[in-house]
Design an enzyme around this catalytic site. Structure first.
Site, PDB file in Angstrom:
ATOM      1  N   TYR A 177      48.187  26.867  44.928  1.00  0.00           N
ATOM      2  CA  TYR A 177      48.307  27.620  44.456  1.00  0.00           C
ATOM      3  C   TYR A 177      48.471  28.118  46.576  1.00  0.00           C
ATOM      4  CZ  TYR A 177      46.586  29.269  40.116  1.00  0.00           C
ATOM      5  OH  TYR A 177      46.085  29.278  38.954  1.00  0.00           O
TER       6      TYR A 177
ATOM      7  N   CYS B  47      42.221  10.879  48.054  1.00  0.00           N
ATOM      8  CA  CYS B  47      43.473  10.557  48.493  1.00  0.00           C
ATOM      9  C   CYS B  47      44.482  11.245  48.229  1.00  0.00           C
ATOM     10  CB  CYS B  47      43.342   8.731  47.625  1.00  0.00           C
ATOM     11  SG  CYS B  47      41.735   7.900  47.836  1.00  0.00           S
TER      12      CYS B  47
ATOM     13  N   GLU C 258      41.864  42.613  29.482  1.00  0.00           N
ATOM     14  CA  GLU C 258      40.966  40.996  29.227  1.00  0.00           C
ATOM     15  C   GLU C 258      41.025  40.637  31.395  1.00  0.00           C
ATOM     16  OE1 GLU C 258      43.956  39.255  25.516  1.00  0.00           O
ATOM     17  OE2 GLU C 258      44.735  39.164  27.469  1.00  0.00           O
TER      18      GLU C 258
ATOM     19  N   GLY D 117      39.631  38.266  33.308  1.00  0.00           N
ATOM     20  CA  GLY D 117      38.843  37.391  34.588  1.00  0.00           C
ATOM     21  C   GLY D 117      38.247  37.708  35.869  1.00  0.00           C
TER      22      GLY D 117
ATOM     23  N   GLY E  76      44.511  40.548  34.622  1.00  0.00           N
ATOM     24  CA  GLY E  76      45.396  40.368  36.060  1.00  0.00           C
ATOM     25  C   GLY E  76      45.398  41.615  37.447  1.00  0.00           C
TER      26      GLY E  76
HETATM   27  C1  LIG Z   1      44.314  34.056  32.406  1.00  0.00           C
HETATM   28  C2  LIG Z   1      44.453  35.769  31.288  1.00  0.00           C
HETATM   29  C3  LIG Z   1      43.915  36.562  31.075  1.00  0.00           C
HETATM   30  C4  LIG Z   1      42.847  37.060  32.632  1.00  0.00           C
HETATM   31  O1  LIG Z   1      43.496  36.856  33.769  1.00  0.00           O
HETATM   32  P1  LIG Z   1      42.724  37.066  35.030  1.00  0.00           P
HETATM   33  O2  LIG Z   1      44.949  37.218  36.289  1.00  0.00           O
HETATM   34  O3  LIG Z   1      41.780  36.847  35.551  1.00  0.00           O
HETATM   35  O4  LIG Z   1      42.166  38.348  35.197  1.00  0.00           O
HETATM   36  C5  LIG Z   1      43.633  37.853  30.104  1.00  0.00           C
HETATM   37  N1  LIG Z   1      43.704  37.376  29.323  1.00  0.00           N
HETATM   38  C6  LIG Z   1      45.006  35.770  29.380  1.00  0.00           C
HETATM   39  C7  LIG Z   1      45.837  35.896  27.924  1.00  0.00           C
HETATM   40  C8  LIG Z   1      45.335  35.076  30.051  1.00  0.00           C
HETATM   41  O5  LIG Z   1      45.953  33.635  29.816  1.00  0.00           O
END
Ligand SMILES: *Cc1c(COP(=O)(O)O)cnc(C)c1O
Length: 411
Positions: free
Chosen positions: A312, A339, A270, A272, A228
């Site tokens: 979004y 389209c 976690e 991403g 997040g």
């Molecule tokens: C999507 C997700 C993440 C990564 O979220 P980011 O916003 O990309 O950091 C981590 N853990 C879970 C369970 C997710 O669904």
């Protein structure tokens, strides 16, 4: 100001062999960002970043993150298989899934992944289909317990995680069924730039850890703070203050474990988006300029290559290669060829005067970009290139062909 780490000449040379659109990822920058996150939390022995595979599910990216010391956060069978293929196995995988299939639990168990359950009923389901592992984690949903934060959305409306009452019960049940090691997870924030929210989340989760310990009589081994961490998509936004987050979490952590009231905990994240988001670029060529009631720039990329703007209303900054210094004195909608009238990368965007064959680069497309691609309107997924530290462009995924498109069709 946002800059592009490759030149127009680079792209033109590449595009001669591999037509646009395609993605380019900056290896050096991805490594540096992953290291920065890991370093920021190095005060915590055992800290680990599990890269959320869904952001950029390419084995070449996972491999280089593995070299930096990251594990993977998976939520689906193929993400587990991707991890396995690059040698990320065992407790280097965090399996944070929801609405999980039995076969996914079986695979996660077989790989020795850390299984992070999303529901109290999954204890029995996991036991039935895969057997319970010795190490188990649960995902917490604070419900009304988390206040004053508009951006996270309402946890009470989120499908994820266990309630407070359930999670305490869940640890008791797991312990009684012979689980020996325990973790705790929460993720209530997405694309957040404010440090405070992460610190508040840490406070909430450390308090919960104490409560779990008292009420369920289990000792937690780790706390996973989820992902997040946001990135500044817009020019006026500022990057998250990692140091501030780290210091804030450290303060709370030290209070939580002080005086030996709670044994040391490994912290995990976690992320991403934070790792790959800023270091991936979608490169596309202008096909047509159109002027009706508005002015349109029509690209060879469409929403099937990058759906965040349409999905979004997300902002992705655009650089027109070779026109970096030209005045942004024209207003365009930048569109694809689907389209679907929401196939727009940008609406009323101020750009330099555009013409066919201009090359545009979308910034911050490294996470949830190519990954969200689809085949609607018969569009084929694009190639991906990794720009290595010596400036070479290595193809890490070829573009789909009509054979790929027909591969699953039966007639
Ligand atoms: C999507 C997700 C993440 C990564 O979220 P980011 O916003 O990309 O950091 C981590 N853990 C879970 C369970 C997710 O669904």
């Amino acid at each position: 100001m946002k800059t592009v780490p490759f030149s127009k000449a680079h792209v033109e040379a590449l595009a001669k062999r591999y037509p646009t659109p395609f993605y380019i990822y900056d290896e050096t920058a991805i490594r540096a960002t992953a290291r920065k996150l890991i370093d920021a939390f190095s005060w915590n022995p055992g800290f680990k970043e599990y890269f959320a595979v869904k952001a950029t599910p390419n084995p070449a990216i996972l491999s280089l993150l593995k070299e930096v010391g990251c594990g993977t956060d998976c939520s689906a069978l193929m993400e587990l298989v991707l991890s396995e293929n690059v040698g990320i196995v065992g407790e280097n995988i965090m399996f944070t899934s929801n609405d999980t299939a039995a076969e996914e639990f079986v695979k996660a168990k077989e790989l020795g992944a850390i299984i992070n359950l999303d529901d109290i009923r999954h204890i029995e389901y996991l036991e039935k289909h895969a057997g319970l592992p010795k190490l188990l984690s649960f995902r917490y949903n604070p419900g009304e317990g988390r206040e004053g934060n508009a951006i996270i959305g309402k946890p009470t409306e989120a499908k994820y995680g266990l309630t407070k009452k359930q999670i305490i019960e869940a640890y008791k049940i797991a312990k009684q069924k012979g689980v020996e090691r325990f973790g705790l997870h929460t993720m209530v924030i997405s694309n957040e730039l404010e440090s405070e929210y992460f610190i508040e989340t840490a406070q909430m989760i450390f308090e919960l850890a104490h409560e779990i310990r008292e009420k369920a009589g289990v000792e937690l081994e780790f706390i996973n703070l989820g992902g997040g961490l946001g990135i500044p998509y817009r020019l006026e936004q500022e990057a998250v203050d990692l140091k501030k987050i780290s210091d804030g979490v450290r303060d709370l952590y030290e209070k939580a474990v002080s005086g030996g009231t709670m044994p040391p905990l490994k912290l995990m994240m976690e992320c991403g988006r934070y790792i790959t988001g800023p270091h991936g670029y979608l490169v596309s060529t202008v096909r047509h300029i159109k002027e009706t009631y508005k002015k349109y720039v029509g690209l060879d990329a469409c929403m099937a290559n990058l759906m965040r703007p349409a999905m979004y209303g997300a902002y992705h900054h655009i650089t027109v290669l070779g026109k970096e210094d030209a005045p942004n004195n024209h207003v365009y909608d930048v569109v694809g060829s689907l389209c679907e009238n929401n196939d727009k990368f940008a609406i009323d965007r101020e750009l330099p005067e555009m013409e066919p064959d201009d090359i545009v680069v979308f910034h911050d497309a490294g996470a949830h970009g190519h990954a969200m691609g689809f085949n609607y309107n018969g569009k084929l997924r694009s190639a991906e290139f990794l720009m290595s530290p010596n400036g070479e462009f290595k193809m890490i995924r070829r573009a789909e062909t009509s054979d790929d498109y027909f591969a699953t069709l039966k007639f």
